[in-house]
Design a protein around this motif. Sequence first.
Motif, PDB file in Angstrom:
ATOM      1  N   LYS A   1       0.832  -1.200   0.000  1.00  6.86           N
ATOM      2  CA  LYS A   1       0.000   0.000   0.000  1.00  6.86           C
ATOM      3  C   LYS A   1       0.870   1.254   0.000  1.00  6.86           C
ATOM      4  N   ALA A   2       0.592   2.142  -0.932  1.00  9.38           N
ATOM      5  CA  ALA A   2       1.273   3.434  -0.945  1.00  9.38           C
ATOM      6  C   ALA A   2       0.706   4.312   0.159  1.00  9.38           C
ATOM      7  N   MET A   3       1.582   5.065   0.810  1.00 12.70           N
ATOM      8  CA  MET A   3       1.132   5.989   1.843  1.00 12.70           C
ATOM      9  C   MET A   3       0.409   7.171   1.201  1.00 12.70           C
ATOM     10  N   ASP A   4      -0.438   7.810   1.974  1.00  6.06           N
ATOM     11  CA  ASP A   4      -1.168   8.963   1.457  1.00  6.06           C
ATOM     12  C   ASP A   4      -0.213  10.060   1.006  1.00  6.06           C
ATOM     13  N   ALA A   5       0.906  10.188   1.731  1.00  2.69           N
ATOM     14  CA  ALA A   5       1.946  11.155   1.371  1.00  2.69           C
ATOM     15  C   ALA A   5       3.272  10.623   1.881  1.00  2.69           C
ATOM     16  N   PRO A   6       4.366  10.867   1.167  1.00  2.00           N
ATOM     17  CA  PRO A   6       5.678  10.415   1.661  1.00  2.00           C
ATOM     18  C   PRO A   6       5.961  10.973   3.055  1.00  2.00           C
ATOM     19  N   GLU A   7       6.589  10.156   3.880  1.00  2.52           N
ATOM     20  CA  GLU A   7       6.893  10.549   5.259  1.00  2.52           C
ATOM     21  C   GLU A   7       8.394  10.448   5.487  1.00  2.52           C
ATOM     22  N   GLN A   8       9.001  11.503   5.977  1.00  4.57           N
ATOM     23  CA  GLN A   8      10.434  11.485   6.275  1.00  4.57           C
ATOM     24  C   GLN A   8      10.632  11.243   7.772  1.00  4.57           C
ATOM     25  N   ILE A   9      11.473  10.265   8.080  1.00  2.00           N
ATOM     26  CA  ILE A   9      11.782   9.968   9.479  1.00  2.00           C
ATOM     27  C   ILE A   9      13.289   9.832   9.628  1.00  2.00           C
ATOM     28  N   ASP A  10      13.772   9.944  10.852  1.00  2.00           N
ATOM     29  CA  ASP A  10      15.167   9.684  11.169  1.00  2.00           C
ATOM     30  C   ASP A  10      15.276   8.277  11.729  1.00  2.00           C
ATOM     31  N   ILE A  11      16.259   7.535  11.248  1.00  2.00           N
ATOM     32  CA  ILE A  11      16.507   6.199  11.784  1.00  2.00           C
ATOM     33  C   ILE A  11      17.945   6.132  12.291  1.00  2.00           C
ATOM     34  N   GLY A  12      18.163   5.282  13.274  1.00  2.00           N
ATOM     35  CA  GLY A  12      19.498   5.089  13.802  1.00  2.00           C
ATOM     36  C   GLY A  12      20.361   4.280  12.853  1.00  2.00           C
ATOM     37  N   GLN A  13      21.669   4.404  13.046  1.00  2.00           N
ATOM     38  CA  GLN A  13      22.623   3.632  12.269  1.00  2.00           C
ATOM     39  C   GLN A  13      23.692   3.069  13.196  1.00  2.00           C
ATOM     40  N   SER A  14      24.062   1.825  12.965  1.00  2.00           N
ATOM     41  CA  SER A  14      25.156   1.231  13.710  1.00  2.00           C
ATOM     42  C   SER A  14      26.470   1.819  13.215  1.00  2.00           C
ATOM     43  N   GLY A  15      27.202   2.493  14.106  1.00  2.00           N
ATOM     44  CA  GLY A  15      28.500   3.046  13.740  1.00  2.00           C
ATOM     45  C   GLY A  15      28.451   4.433  13.145  1.00  2.00           C
ATOM     46  N   ALA A  16      27.281   5.100  13.173  1.00  2.00           N
ATOM     47  CA  ALA A  16      27.188   6.437  12.586  1.00  2.00           C
ATOM     48  C   ALA A  16      26.003   7.168  13.193  1.00  2.00           C
TER      49      ALA A  16
END
Length: 255
Positions: A136-151
């Motif tokens: 399912k496509a979202m109603d609108a694109p959503e920007q989130i921050d995700i964690g990264q291992s080592g950065a």
Amino acid sequence: MGAMQDYDAWKADRKTALLSEDGWLNLIARLDLPYGKYSIGSGSDCALRLPVGPEHLGTVSHGPDGAEFANPGDPPQSFKPAPGGFPQLKVPPFLLELHDPGDDPALRVRDLTQSREVTLDYFPFDPAWVIHAEWKAMDAPEQIDIGQSGALDTAVTLTHEARFTHQGHAVHLVPTHWKGGNPMFVVRDATSGSQTYAASRFLIAEPAQGGEITLDFNRLHNPPCAFSAHAICPLPPRSNVMPFAITAGELKPSA
């Protein structure tokens, strides 16, 4: 080709990729590489210092048009795009790679003289873990921050989700990355840390067909950071952390 033959072929390709010259088993360094010109080698006077190899390997230049390597008195050699990856250049005894995702450019260095061996273990193949989910496509694109291992955290844009139900849990998996045009899901489940790699596992799905996507969890595999301390790996967003055990796919790497 039957399901098991196809799965066995996938496992063989997976091992071949890890054992390749630009796999994750011989990565010896990841060095920050903002725009500029830098000396590189194992010598203490080098701006890009390597743990092994010649004291003075040469110079690396990085700019808006890419990266180059040069030895004193020789013409520079340009890093060239590699199939499915980032620009690379072979400078014996190393393979240099410009890892430039846009916000944290770095030079990856692989030692071509290093022996490469790996044993990959898996849960038994289980067709019940081949799940046909709603795409399912979202109603609108959503920007989130995700964690990264080592950065540091990084921003990703979510556009779709795969929906299914398992053991009474409504699951909405979101792909945070795309590999070769295919959605990549970063997931964690109740096996993480005990039977499987603690941080996450990756699943690259086939392109969706209409409103459905096939998630073959037998193809869950360990991220690069399971094999190298110099790799950077995204961590799963909250929606991709599942309360149940996914007893399919790749187990913890052997010691």
